[in-house]
Design a protein around this motif. Structure first.
Motif, PDB file in Angstrom:
ATOM      1  N   LEU A 213      37.416  69.006 -25.084  1.00  0.00           N
ATOM      2  CA  LEU A 213      36.619  68.304 -26.087  1.00  0.00           C
ATOM      3  C   LEU A 213      35.430  67.567 -25.478  1.00  0.00           C
ATOM      4  CD1 LEU A 213      39.440  66.829 -28.365  1.00  0.00           C
ATOM      5  CD2 LEU A 213      38.182  68.976 -28.624  1.00  0.00           C
ATOM      6  N   GLU A 214      35.285  67.691 -24.153  1.00  0.00           N
ATOM      7  CA  GLU A 214      34.168  67.081 -23.428  1.00  0.00           C
ATOM      8  C   GLU A 214      34.162  65.561 -23.560  1.00  0.00           C
ATOM      9  OE1 GLU A 214      30.682  69.086 -24.835  1.00  0.00           O
ATOM     10  OE2 GLU A 214      31.249  71.001 -23.940  1.00  0.00           O
ATOM     11  N   LEU A 215      35.355  64.977 -23.427  1.00  0.00           N
ATOM     12  CA  LEU A 215      35.506  63.526 -23.471  1.00  0.00           C
ATOM     13  C   LEU A 215      35.468  62.989 -22.047  1.00  0.00           C
ATOM     14  CD1 LEU A 215      38.353  63.365 -26.129  1.00  0.00           C
ATOM     15  CD2 LEU A 215      35.879  63.256 -26.492  1.00  0.00           C
ATOM     16  N   LYS A 216      34.770  61.895 -21.841  1.00  0.00           N
ATOM     17  CA  LYS A 216      34.458  61.440 -20.489  1.00  0.00           C
ATOM     18  C   LYS A 216      35.245  60.211 -20.042  1.00  0.00           C
ATOM     19  CE  LYS A 216      31.364  64.664 -20.349  1.00  0.00           C
ATOM     20  NZ  LYS A 216      31.679  65.914 -19.613  1.00  0.00           N
ATOM     21  N   ALA A 217      36.147  59.705 -20.848  1.00  0.00           N
ATOM     22  CA  ALA A 217      36.885  58.507 -20.464  1.00  0.00           C
ATOM     23  C   ALA A 217      37.661  58.742 -19.171  1.00  0.00           C
ATOM     24  CB  ALA A 217      37.849  58.096 -21.573  1.00  0.00           C
ATOM     25  N   ASN A 218      37.686  57.730 -18.307  1.00  0.00           N
ATOM     26  CA  ASN A 218      38.517  57.764 -17.107  1.00  0.00           C
ATOM     27  C   ASN A 218      39.968  57.571 -17.529  1.00  0.00           C
ATOM     28  OD1 ASN A 218      39.389  57.679 -14.438  1.00  0.00           O
ATOM     29  ND2 ASN A 218      38.974  55.495 -14.239  1.00  0.00           N
ATOM     30  N   ILE A 219      40.863  58.461 -17.129  1.00  0.00           N
ATOM     31  CA  ILE A 219      42.267  58.407 -17.538  1.00  0.00           C
ATOM     32  C   ILE A 219      43.117  57.944 -16.364  1.00  0.00           C
ATOM     33  CG2 ILE A 219      44.232  59.744 -18.402  1.00  0.00           C
ATOM     34  CD1 ILE A 219      42.200  61.684 -19.666  1.00  0.00           C
ATOM     35  N   LEU A 220      43.924  56.917 -16.582  1.00  0.00           N
ATOM     36  CA  LEU A 220      44.846  56.451 -15.552  1.00  0.00           C
ATOM     37  C   LEU A 220      46.108  55.899 -16.211  1.00  0.00           C
ATOM     38  CD1 LEU A 220      44.438  53.151 -15.755  1.00  0.00           C
ATOM     39  CD2 LEU A 220      42.421  53.647 -14.371  1.00  0.00           C
ATOM     40  N   ARG A 221      47.121  55.609 -15.385  1.00  0.00           N
ATOM     41  CA  ARG A 221      48.412  55.166 -15.910  1.00  0.00           C
ATOM     42  C   ARG A 221      48.573  53.660 -15.808  1.00  0.00           C
ATOM     43  NH1 ARG A 221      52.883  59.572 -13.672  1.00  0.00           N
ATOM     44  NH2 ARG A 221      51.581  61.440 -13.975  1.00  0.00           N
ATOM     45  N   SER A 222      49.216  53.085 -16.803  1.00  0.00           N
ATOM     46  CA  SER A 222      49.453  51.644 -16.788  1.00  0.00           C
ATOM     47  C   SER A 222      50.336  51.234 -15.616  1.00  0.00           C
ATOM     48  CB  SER A 222      50.085  51.190 -18.104  1.00  0.00           C
ATOM     49  OG  SER A 222      51.298  51.870 -18.370  1.00  0.00           O
TER      50      SER A 222
ATOM     51  N   VAL B 124      44.058  54.361 -20.892  1.00  0.00           N
ATOM     52  CA  VAL B 124      45.252  54.064 -20.112  1.00  0.00           C
ATOM     53  C   VAL B 124      46.458  54.738 -20.734  1.00  0.00           C
ATOM     54  CG1 VAL B 124      46.743  52.239 -19.212  1.00  0.00           C
ATOM     55  CG2 VAL B 124      44.273  51.860 -19.386  1.00  0.00           C
ATOM     56  N   VAL B 125      47.100  55.604 -19.951  1.00  0.00           N
ATOM     57  CA  VAL B 125      48.349  56.232 -20.358  1.00  0.00           C
ATOM     58  C   VAL B 125      49.461  55.186 -20.199  1.00  0.00           C
ATOM     59  CG1 VAL B 125      50.023  58.040 -19.797  1.00  0.00           C
ATOM     60  CG2 VAL B 125      47.565  58.543 -19.748  1.00  0.00           C
ATOM     61  N   PHE B 126      50.018  54.744 -21.302  1.00  0.00           N
ATOM     62  CA  PHE B 126      50.993  53.650 -21.319  1.00  0.00           C
ATOM     63  C   PHE B 126      52.369  54.216 -20.971  1.00  0.00           C
ATOM     64  CE2 PHE B 126      52.057  49.664 -24.080  1.00  0.00           C
ATOM     65  CZ  PHE B 126      52.279  48.936 -22.932  1.00  0.00           C
ATOM     66  N   ASP B 127      52.644  54.306 -19.669  1.00  0.00           N
ATOM     67  CA  ASP B 127      53.867  54.992 -19.222  1.00  0.00           C
ATOM     68  C   ASP B 127      54.980  54.048 -18.800  1.00  0.00           C
ATOM     69  OD1 ASP B 127      52.531  54.174 -16.875  1.00  0.00           O
ATOM     70  OD2 ASP B 127      53.436  55.795 -15.710  1.00  0.00           O
ATOM     71  N   ASP B 128      54.672  52.746 -18.618  1.00  0.00           N
ATOM     72  CA  ASP B 128      55.731  51.814 -18.215  1.00  0.00           C
ATOM     73  C   ASP B 128      56.174  50.964 -19.406  1.00  0.00           C
ATOM     74  OD1 ASP B 128      53.328  50.459 -18.306  1.00  0.00           O
ATOM     75  OD2 ASP B 128      53.637  49.369 -16.419  1.00  0.00           O
ATOM     76  N   VAL B 129      56.480  51.647 -20.487  1.00  0.00           N
ATOM     77  CA  VAL B 129      56.967  51.053 -21.726  1.00  0.00           C
ATOM     78  C   VAL B 129      58.151  51.900 -22.196  1.00  0.00           C
ATOM     79  CG1 VAL B 129      55.441  52.425 -23.207  1.00  0.00           C
ATOM     80  CG2 VAL B 129      56.235  50.189 -23.984  1.00  0.00           C
TER      81      VAL B 129
END
Length: 223
Positions: free
Chosen positions: A128-137, A31-36
């Motif tokens: 880097l071949e990382l598979k985590a799902n990325i989304l915003r807070s 989670v991209v912590f963008d609302d901080v």
């Protein structure tokens, strides 16, 4: 991972050291912590290129309590960033597809600040071949009145997570019992002691395979 949906939450740093990306390697959802609140002395807007030398994004002056998602570029930001990149010899000659993509990102249209930061993280994650799902807070609808660890717990719950993983430096921020009461396992990575504290020079120095190994080999959970 190991059967439990694992969540990591971190501010969107501007091309941080390789250890940052272990959170993506260790999680199912990043989670991209963008609302901080934007930390002015942090790494959201600056990347350490060599010890003590920083590549800083040209941001517009904004109120102290501005959130990361509301950051704006300064007037003439594209020209200013080009000069700052040139001072470090960037983008230089990119000789790998990953470096070429990062070069285009750094020199292309800036768009909004948060997207620029997130897209940089995604480029590194892909390389880097990382598979985590990325989304915003900010997309999760978590109660904005929640603060500190209560907010993190709210984010993990919103995603249905059963485990929260954080960098070693976050140990003083969170209480294990509070996460346990919420039905969430709290885990920390060991401190990063890898080879790549400066990730942009590593990419343009053709160290991609070594970077991948570094992230994998140092991605260990602490006791």
């Amino acid at each position: 991972m190991t059967g439990k949906l694992t969540i990591a939450v971190m501010q969107p740093y501007f091309f941080p050291h390789a250890g940052y990306f272990r959170l993506m390697a260790a999680s199912d959802v990043f989670v991209v912590f963008d609302d901080v609140q934007f930390p002015r002395r942090g790494r959201v807007h600056r990347c350490e290129m060599t010890p003590g030398r920083w590549l800083t994004l040209p941001l517009a002056p904004m109120p102290f309590d501005t959130q990361i998602k509301d950051l704006r570029w300064a007037d003439g930001a594209r020209t200013a960033l080009d000069k700052r990149l040139a001072a470090f010899g960037l983008p230089g000659q990119a000789t790998t597809p990953a470096a070429e993509r990062i070069s285009r990102h750094l020199t292309g249209s800036l768009g909004d600040v948060t997207s620029f930061l997130e897209n940089g993280l995604r480029l590194v994650a892909d390389a880097l071949e990382l598979k985590a799902n990325i989304l915003r807070s900010s997309s999760l609808g978590v109660d904005p009145a929640l603060r500190g660890q209560a907010r993190i717990i709210g984010i993990v719950r919103a995603l249905g997570g059963q485990r929260y993983i954080n960098a070693a430096g976050g140990r003083h921020l969170y209480a294990t019992e509070n996460f346990q009461q919420a039905g969430i396992d709290l885990q920390f990575l060991v401190p990063y002691a890898g080879r790549f504290p400066h990730i942009l020079p590593a990419f343009f120095g053709n160290n991609l395979a070594d970077l991948r190994d570094d992230v994998r080999n140092t991605c260990q959970w602490g006791p």
